[in-house]
Design an enzyme around this catalytic site. Structure first.
Site, PDB file in Angstrom:
ATOM      1  N   THR A   1      -9.431  -4.145 -11.196  1.00 33.85           N
ATOM      2  CA  THR A   1     -10.073  -3.368 -10.058  1.00 33.85           C
ATOM      3  C   THR A   1      -8.735  -1.805 -10.496  1.00 33.85           C
ATOM      4  OG1 THR A   1      -9.072  -2.491  -7.597  1.00 33.85           O
ATOM      5  CG2 THR A   1      -7.891  -4.640  -8.996  1.00 33.85           C
ATOM      6  N   ASP A   2      -8.567  -1.006  -9.732  1.00 29.56           N
ATOM      7  CA  ASP A   2      -7.988   0.352  -9.178  1.00 29.56           C
ATOM      8  C   ASP A   2      -7.375   0.576  -8.831  1.00 29.56           C
ATOM      9  OD1 ASP A   2      -9.457   0.400  -6.687  1.00 29.56           O
ATOM     10  OD2 ASP A   2     -10.173   2.230  -7.102  1.00 29.56           O
ATOM     11  N   GLU A   3      -7.006  -0.598  -8.088  1.00 32.82           N
ATOM     12  CA  GLU A   3      -5.621  -0.666  -6.929  1.00 32.82           C
ATOM     13  C   GLU A   3      -4.974  -1.079  -8.007  1.00 32.82           C
ATOM     14  OE1 GLU A   3      -5.983  -3.432  -3.636  1.00 32.82           O
ATOM     15  OE2 GLU A   3      -8.253  -3.068  -3.646  1.00 32.82           O
TER      16      GLU A   3
ATOM     17  N   TYR B   1      -1.927  -9.091  -4.288  1.00 33.10           N
ATOM     18  CA  TYR B   1      -3.385  -8.754  -5.100  1.00 33.10           C
ATOM     19  C   TYR B   1      -3.099  -8.200  -5.799  1.00 33.10           C
ATOM     20  CZ  TYR B   1      -7.668  -7.030  -5.815  1.00 33.10           C
ATOM     21  OH  TYR B   1      -9.441  -7.011  -6.502  1.00 33.10           O
TER      22      TYR B   1
ATOM     23  N   LYS C   1      -3.851  -9.126 -10.290  1.00 39.04           N
ATOM     24  CA  LYS C   1      -5.104  -8.428 -11.027  1.00 39.04           C
ATOM     25  C   LYS C   1      -4.104  -7.346 -12.166  1.00 39.04           C
ATOM     26  CE  LYS C   1      -8.674  -8.990 -10.513  1.00 39.04           C
ATOM     27  NZ  LYS C   1      -9.540  -9.168 -10.665  1.00 39.04           N
TER      28      LYS C   1
ATOM     29  N   TYR D   1      -6.376   0.213  10.519  1.00 40.19           N
ATOM     30  CA  TYR D   1      -4.839   0.024   9.940  1.00 40.19           C
ATOM     31  C   TYR D   1      -4.508   1.802  10.167  1.00 40.19           C
ATOM     32  CZ  TYR D   1      -5.827  -4.176   8.529  1.00 40.19           C
ATOM     33  OH  TYR D   1      -6.544  -5.495   8.073  1.00 40.19           O
TER      34      TYR D   1
ATOM     35  N   ARG E   1      -0.803  -1.847   7.890  1.00 45.11           N
ATOM     36  CA  ARG E   1      -0.582  -2.999   6.753  1.00 45.11           C
ATOM     37  C   ARG E   1       0.403  -2.437   6.339  1.00 45.11           C
ATOM     38  NH1 ARG E   1      -5.565  -2.831   2.443  1.00 45.11           N
ATOM     39  NH2 ARG E   1      -6.650  -4.314   3.472  1.00 45.11           N
TER      40      ARG E   1
HETATM   41  P1  NAD Z   1     -14.702 -12.175  -3.542  1.00 44.15           P
HETATM   42  O1  NAD Z   1     -13.477 -12.815  -3.001  1.00 44.15           O
HETATM   43  O2  NAD Z   1     -16.216 -12.021  -2.973  1.00 44.15           O
HETATM   44  O3  NAD Z   1     -15.668 -13.282  -4.172  1.00 44.15           O
HETATM   45  C1  NAD Z   1     -14.390 -13.971  -5.505  1.00 44.15           C
HETATM   46  C2  NAD Z   1     -15.530 -15.537  -5.957  1.00 44.15           C
HETATM   47  O4  NAD Z   1     -14.356 -16.143  -6.364  1.00 44.15           O
HETATM   48  C3  NAD Z   1     -16.051 -15.983  -4.845  1.00 44.15           C
HETATM   49  O5  NAD Z   1     -16.410 -16.797  -5.313  1.00 44.15           O
HETATM   50  C4  NAD Z   1     -14.736 -17.557  -5.058  1.00 44.15           C
HETATM   51  O6  NAD Z   1     -15.237 -18.702  -4.648  1.00 44.15           O
HETATM   52  C5  NAD Z   1     -14.157 -17.709  -6.598  1.00 44.15           C
HETATM   53  N1  NAD Z   1     -13.360 -18.408  -6.843  1.00 44.15           N
HETATM   54  C6  NAD Z   1     -12.388 -17.586  -6.139  1.00 44.15           C
HETATM   55  N2  NAD Z   1     -10.784 -18.874  -6.920  1.00 44.15           N
HETATM   56  C7  NAD Z   1     -11.504 -19.401  -7.799  1.00 44.15           C
HETATM   57  C8  NAD Z   1     -11.123 -20.197  -8.981  1.00 44.15           C
HETATM   58  N3  NAD Z   1      -9.865 -20.502  -8.507  1.00 44.15           N
HETATM   59  N4  NAD Z   1     -11.993 -21.049  -9.966  1.00 44.15           N
HETATM   60  C9  NAD Z   1     -13.523 -20.749  -9.278  1.00 44.15           C
HETATM   61  N5  NAD Z   1     -13.786 -19.137  -8.415  1.00 44.15           N
HETATM   62  C10 NAD Z   1     -12.715 -18.603  -7.651  1.00 44.15           C
HETATM   63  O7  NAD Z   1     -14.223 -11.386  -4.768  1.00 44.15           O
HETATM   64  P2  NAD Z   1     -14.823  -9.197  -4.893  1.00 44.15           P
HETATM   65  O8  NAD Z   1     -15.281  -8.663  -3.995  1.00 44.15           O
HETATM   66  O9  NAD Z   1     -16.280 -10.275  -5.316  1.00 44.15           O
HETATM   67  O10 NAD Z   1     -15.223  -9.452  -6.070  1.00 44.15           O
HETATM   68  C11 NAD Z   1     -14.977 -10.348  -7.392  1.00 44.15           C
HETATM   69  C12 NAD Z   1     -14.305  -9.547  -8.262  1.00 44.15           C
HETATM   70  O11 NAD Z   1     -13.960  -7.632  -8.500  1.00 44.15           O
HETATM   71  C13 NAD Z   1     -12.363  -9.942  -8.488  1.00 44.15           C
HETATM   72  O12 NAD Z   1     -12.020  -9.726  -9.984  1.00 44.15           O
HETATM   73  C14 NAD Z   1     -12.230  -8.385  -7.916  1.00 44.15           C
HETATM   74  O13 NAD Z   1     -10.726  -7.906  -8.198  1.00 44.15           O
HETATM   75  C15 NAD Z   1     -13.244  -7.445  -8.414  1.00 44.15           C
HETATM   76  N6  NAD Z   1     -13.136  -6.467  -7.837  1.00 44.15           N
HETATM   77  C16 NAD Z   1     -13.053  -6.143  -6.532  1.00 44.15           C
HETATM   78  C17 NAD Z   1     -13.759  -4.621  -5.775  1.00 44.15           C
HETATM   79  C18 NAD Z   1     -14.224  -4.958  -4.866  1.00 44.15           C
HETATM   80  O14 NAD Z   1     -14.729  -4.071  -3.624  1.00 44.15           O
HETATM   81  N7  NAD Z   1     -14.723  -6.203  -4.024  1.00 44.15           N
HETATM   82  C19 NAD Z   1     -13.205  -4.104  -6.246  1.00 44.15           C
HETATM   83  C20 NAD Z   1     -12.802  -3.780  -7.858  1.00 44.15           C
HETATM   84  C21 NAD Z   1     -13.114  -5.162  -8.257  1.00 44.15           C
HETATM   85  P1  TYD Z   2     -10.249  -3.534   1.696  1.00 41.08           P
HETATM   86  O1  TYD Z   2     -11.923  -3.359   2.340  1.00 41.08           O
HETATM   87  O2  TYD Z   2      -9.332  -4.417   2.832  1.00 41.08           O
HETATM   88  O3  TYD Z   2     -10.196  -3.013   1.059  1.00 41.08           O
HETATM   89  P2  TYD Z   2      -9.039  -2.751   0.042  1.00 41.08           P
HETATM   90  O4  TYD Z   2      -8.076  -2.710   0.990  1.00 41.08           O
HETATM   91  O5  TYD Z   2      -9.132  -3.249  -0.926  1.00 41.08           O
HETATM   92  O6  TYD Z   2      -9.231  -1.153  -0.138  1.00 41.08           O
HETATM   93  O7  TYD Z   2      -9.618  -1.909   3.147  1.00 41.08           O
HETATM   94  C1  TYD Z   2     -10.023  -0.598   2.686  1.00 41.08           C
HETATM   95  C2  TYD Z   2      -9.593  -0.060   3.960  1.00 41.08           C
HETATM   96  O8  TYD Z   2     -10.034   0.054   5.264  1.00 41.08           O
HETATM   97  C3  TYD Z   2      -8.332  -0.554   3.559  1.00 41.08           C
HETATM   98  O9  TYD Z   2      -7.129   1.599   3.069  1.00 41.08           O
HETATM   99  C4  TYD Z   2      -7.079  -0.941   4.396  1.00 41.08           C
HETATM  100  C5  TYD Z   2      -8.477  -0.086   6.186  1.00 41.08           C
HETATM  101  N1  TYD Z   2      -8.285  -1.611   6.344  1.00 41.08           N
HETATM  102  C6  TYD Z   2      -9.353  -0.889   8.026  1.00 41.08           C
HETATM  103  O10 TYD Z   2      -8.587  -0.070   8.574  1.00 41.08           O
HETATM  104  N2  TYD Z   2      -9.006  -2.145   9.024  1.00 41.08           N
HETATM  105  C7  TYD Z   2      -9.522  -3.356   8.729  1.00 41.08           C
HETATM  106  O11 TYD Z   2      -9.825  -4.334   9.301  1.00 41.08           O
HETATM  107  C8  TYD Z   2      -9.701  -3.513   7.164  1.00 41.08           C
HETATM  108  C9  TYD Z   2     -10.054  -5.319   6.297  1.00 41.08           C
HETATM  109  C10 TYD Z   2      -9.614  -2.735   6.720  1.00 41.08           C
END
Ligand code: NAD
Ligand code: TYD
Length: 356
Positions: A136-138, A162, A166, A219, A293
Site C-alpha cells: 500500500t502507499d500508506e 496497519y 505492511k 472524521y 481518527r
Molecule cells: P480485504 O480486507 O478486503 O481482504 C483481505 C483478504 O485476506 C480476506 O479475504 C481475508 O479473509 C484474507 N485474510 C486475512 N487474514 C488472512 C490469513 N491470516 N490467512 C489467509 N487469508 C487471510 O483487503 P483488500 O482491501 O482486498 O486488500 C488486499 C491487499 O491489498 C492487502 O494486502 C492490502 O494491504 C492491499 N492494498 C489494499 C488497498 C485498498 O484500498 N483496499 C490499497 C492498496 C493495497
Molecule cells: P478508509 O476507506 O478506511 O481507507 P484508508 O484509511 O486506508 O485511507 O478511509 C478513507 C478516508 O476516509 C480516510 O481519510 C478516513 C476517512 N473515513 C471517514 O471519514 N469516515 C469513515 O467512516 C471511514 C471508514 C473513513
C-alpha cells in the site's frame, strides 16, 4: 514468463477477488489456487461466477500456517505467488494491532519461508518463479498539501499499526530477494474502490448508509486527501506487473486522482440520491462530523509514472464514471450487502462509533 500454478492469497477479499476473477478467466492454461482464511473480510460469494471453472481451486487456510503453505506449494508445484491476504482496515488496526502484526508480518514471512524451502528444493531453483507482494502507499506515511507525491524512492514512514505491519512485510519480501535471491516484486497502490469492498471502508459504508438514511461519520473536518483507483484497474496492473515486471523492482500504482473526503461524500450523496430518484440535496444532512481518527494521515498521492513508462499501464476510468458504476453495483446488490452486514458487523459498528 509462463506460469502453471499460481497461489493468490486473500482471493476472497475485495481486491483479491478481482485478481482471481481476472486470472481465472484470462488464463485458462494456469491453475489458480485461492488461499484464504475467510476472516470477516473474506467472502466466497465474491467469486460465485468463477467457482466452477476447472482451472480454479479454493483452499481455506491461514497464511500463518507455515506447514500448510509448504505442503500446498509442493502438492500444486506452485511457481508463482501473488500475495494479497492481509488485515486491511486502519481503524481495526488501531484497536487490535496484534492481529495485524500476526497476519501481515508473520503470515508474509511464513509464505516467504515456505516458497524458499520449496523452490530451493527444485533442480531449477528460482528459475521461472515469482513472489509478488501487494502493498500500500500508506507505508510512505503522510504528505503535506503541497503537491508532492510518493515515488518508489520515498522513504518509509508508516504511522498506523496497519501501515507499520505492511511496511514490515515489504522489508521481509525485499530481504528474501537480497539474502536468498528469491525473485520478488513489491507494488504499493493507492486507495481502491469498486464492487465487493467490505462496507467498513469509506465508499461502500457511505453508499449503504445513504441508501438507508443513516448518519455518515466524517472524521475530523473531512479535509484528508486520498488518491483513488478503480479496483479493476489495480487488478489489470497486477496482471501486467506479474508477467512483465522486473525482479526486485518496486512499482507504485495510482491514478493521479486525489480527492478530499468531504468532496467524495458529497459526490456519493448526489449519485445515490439521483439513482434512487430522490430530490437533489435530500440527504445532505446525513453528513456528521465525528472525532478524528487517531494519527490520521493527512494526504496520500501516488506518482505512478514509472509503471506507465516502463510497462505501459494506465488507469481506464475517470473517477465520476467509476463512482457511478460502483454506486449502481451496491444498489443492485443489496443481497450481498445484507449478507456481509449481518451478525458481527453490527456489533463492531456499535462499538466503533460509541461516543463519537
Ligand atoms: P480485504 O480486507 O478486503 O481482504 C483481505 C483478504 O485476506 C480476506 O479475504 C481475508 O479473509 C484474507 N485474510 C486475512 N487474514 C488472512 C490469513 N491470516 N490467512 C489467509 N487469508 C487471510 O483487503 P483488500 O482491501 O482486498 O486488500 C488486499 C491487499 O491489498 C492487502 O494486502 C492490502 O494491504 C492491499 N492494498 C489494499 C488497498 C485498498 O484500498 N483496499 C490499497 C492498496 C493495497
Ligand atoms: P478508509 O476507506 O478506511 O481507507 P484508508 O484509511 O486506508 O485511507 O478511509 C478513507 C478516508 O476516509 C480516510 O481519510 C478516513 C476517512 N473515513 C471517514 O471519514 N469516515 C469513515 O467512516 C471511514 C471508514 C473513513
Amino acid at each position: 514468463m509462463n506460469h502453471k500454478a499460481i497461489i493468490i492469497t486473500g482471493g476472497a477479499g475485495f481486491i483479491g477477488s478481482h485478481v482471481v476473477r481476472l486470472f481465472v478467466n484470462k488464463y485458462p492454461e494456469y491453475k489458480i489456487i485461492n488461499v484464504d482464511k475467510l476472516t470477516y473480510a473474506g467472502n466466497l460469494a465474491n467469486l460465485k461466477d468463477i467457482e466452477q471453472k476447472p482451472n480454479y481451486r479454493f483452499v481455506k487456510a491461514d497464511i500463518c500456517d507455515f506447514e500448510a503453505m509448504l505442503s500446498l506449494m509442493q502438492e500444486e508445484k506452485v511457481d508463482g505467488i501473488i500475495h494479497l491476504a492481509a488485515e486491511s482496515h486502519v481503524d481495526r488496526s488501531i484497536k487490535d494491532p496484534f492481529t495485524f502484526a500476526r497476519t501481515n508480518v508473520m503470515g508474509t514471512l511464513s509464505l516467504l519461508q515456505a516458497a524458499k524451502i520449496y523452490w530451493e528444493s527444485l533442480p531449477e531453483k528460482y528459475e521461472g518463479k515469482r513472489f509478488y507482494h501487494i502493498s500500500t502507499d500508506e507505508v510512505y506515511g503522510a504528505l503535506k498539501m503541497d503537491g508532492s507525491l510518493f515515488t518508489e524512492e520515498t522513504k518509509y514512514q508508516p504511522h498506523s499499526p496497519y501501515s507499520a505491519a505492511k511496511a514490515s512485510s515489504d522489508h521481509f519480501v525485499r530481504a528474501f530477494h537480497d539474502t536468498y535471491g528469491m525473485p520478488t516484486i513489491v507494488t504499493n497502490c493507492s486507495n481502491n474502490y469498486g464492487p465487493y469492498q467490505f462496507p467498513e471502508k469509506l465508499i461502500p459504508l457511505f453508499i449503504n448508509n445513504i441508501r438507508h438514511r443513516k448518519p455518515l461519520p466524517v472524521y475530523g473536518k473531512g479535509e484528508n486527501v486520498r488518491d483513488w483507483l478503480f479496483v479493476e484497474d489495480h487488478a489489470r496492473a497486477i496482471d501486467i506487473i506479474f508477467h512483465k515486471g522486473k525482479t526486485a523492482e518496486t512499482y507504485n500504482i495510482g491514478g493521479f486522482n486525489e480527492w478530499k473526503n468531504i468532496d467524495i461524500v458529497k459526490l456519493l450523496i448526489s449519485t445515490v440520491d439521483r439513482l434512487l430518484g430522490r430530490p437533489e440535496g435530500a440527504d445532505d444532512d446525513l453528513i456528521t462530523y465525528v472525532t478524528d481518527r487517531a494519527g490520521h494521515d493527512l494526504r496520500y498521492a501516488i506518482d505512478s509514472r514509472k509503471l506507465q513508462r516502463e510497462l505501459g499501464w494506465e488507469p481506464s476510468l475517470q473517477f465520476e464514471e467509476g463512482i457511478e458504476k460502483t454506486v449502481r453495483w451496491y444498489l443492485d446488490n443489496q443481497d450481498w450487502m445484507d449478507n456481509v452486514t449481518s451478525g458481527d458487523y453490527q456489533r463492531y459498528y456499535d462499538d466503533m462509533y460509541k461516543g463519537r
